[in-house]
Motif scaffolding. Structure first.
Motif, PDB file in Angstrom:
ATOM      1  N   THR A   1      18.536 -28.239  28.204  1.00  0.00           N
ATOM      2  CA  THR A   1      17.374 -29.013  28.638  1.00  0.00           C
ATOM      3  C   THR A   1      17.736 -30.490  28.766  1.00  0.00           C
ATOM      4  O   THR A   1      17.372 -31.144  29.747  1.00  0.00           O
ATOM      5  N   GLU A   2      18.467 -31.014  27.787  1.00  0.00           N
ATOM      6  CA  GLU A   2      18.908 -32.418  27.826  1.00  0.00           C
ATOM      7  C   GLU A   2      19.762 -32.698  29.063  1.00  0.00           C
ATOM      8  O   GLU A   2      19.686 -33.772  29.647  1.00  0.00           O
ATOM      9  N   ALA A   3      20.587 -31.723  29.442  1.00  0.00           N
ATOM     10  CA  ALA A   3      21.494 -31.896  30.581  1.00  0.00           C
ATOM     11  C   ALA A   3      20.809 -31.609  31.916  1.00  0.00           C
ATOM     12  O   ALA A   3      21.390 -31.854  32.971  1.00  0.00           O
ATOM     13  N   GLY A   4      19.593 -31.066  31.865  1.00  0.00           N
ATOM     14  CA  GLY A   4      18.878 -30.757  33.100  1.00  0.00           C
ATOM     15  C   GLY A   4      19.373 -29.499  33.788  1.00  0.00           C
ATOM     16  O   GLY A   4      19.285 -29.373  35.008  1.00  0.00           O
TER      17      GLY A   4
ATOM     18  N   MET B   1      27.236 -35.313  27.287  1.00  0.00           N
ATOM     19  CA  MET B   1      26.439 -35.764  26.145  1.00  0.00           C
ATOM     20  C   MET B   1      25.750 -34.578  25.473  1.00  0.00           C
ATOM     21  O   MET B   1      25.751 -34.458  24.245  1.00  0.00           O
ATOM     22  N   ALA B   2      25.186 -33.695  26.278  1.00  0.00           N
ATOM     23  CA  ALA B   2      24.497 -32.530  25.731  1.00  0.00           C
ATOM     24  C   ALA B   2      25.466 -31.632  24.964  1.00  0.00           C
ATOM     25  O   ALA B   2      25.140 -31.147  23.873  1.00  0.00           O
ATOM     26  N   LEU B   3      26.657 -31.429  25.505  1.00  0.00           N
ATOM     27  CA  LEU B   3      27.650 -30.609  24.805  1.00  0.00           C
ATOM     28  C   LEU B   3      28.086 -31.272  23.505  1.00  0.00           C
ATOM     29  O   LEU B   3      28.314 -30.598  22.502  1.00  0.00           O
ATOM     30  N   GLY B   4      28.195 -32.584  23.526  1.00  0.00           N
ATOM     31  CA  GLY B   4      28.543 -33.306  22.304  1.00  0.00           C
ATOM     32  C   GLY B   4      27.491 -33.124  21.225  1.00  0.00           C
ATOM     33  O   GLY B   4      27.813 -32.877  20.059  1.00  0.00           O
ATOM     34  N   LEU B   5      26.227 -33.228  21.612  1.00  0.00           N
ATOM     35  CA  LEU B   5      25.136 -33.029  20.650  1.00  0.00           C
ATOM     36  C   LEU B   5      25.144 -31.605  20.102  1.00  0.00           C
ATOM     37  O   LEU B   5      24.925 -31.386  18.910  1.00  0.00           O
ATOM     38  N   TYR B   6      25.421 -30.644  20.986  1.00  0.00           N
ATOM     39  CA  TYR B   6      25.489 -29.249  20.547  1.00  0.00           C
ATOM     40  C   TYR B   6      26.668 -29.044  19.598  1.00  0.00           C
ATOM     41  O   TYR B   6      26.536 -28.404  18.552  1.00  0.00           O
TER      42      TYR B   6
END
Length: 80
Positions: free
Chosen positions: A39-42, A22-27
């Motif tokens: 940070t989103e991915a922890g 999910m974090a990579l998708g947002l990036y």
């Protein structure tokens, strides 16, 4: 479906951390910076960068940027 089953094209499916995906998708969409995605991915920025490189996506995510540009971006974000 577990990580050992092949995909439709015969490749072995890798275990994927959904938070990381999910974090990579947002990036990738430009909604967050690489630091925010980490940070989103922890994970740390460097762990996320390693995960991108391990997945063979470094070129797609332009990870070969100049280190000073990355430092400047992080300093700008810290000042916000």
């Amino acid at each position: 479906m577990d990580g050992d089953e092949p995909t439709d094209d015969g490749r072995e499916r890798a275990d994927v951390d959904p938070d990381l995906a999910m974090a990579l998708g947002l990036y990738a969409l430009g909604d967050v910076s690489l630091q925010e995605a980490a940070t989103e991915a922890g994970v740390t920025y460097w762990e996320l960068e390693d995960a991108i490189e391990s997945a063979g996506l470094a070129d797609a995510f332009d990870l070969d940027r100049d280190v000073s540009a990355t430092i400047d971006d992080l300093l700008d974000e810290a000042g916000e």
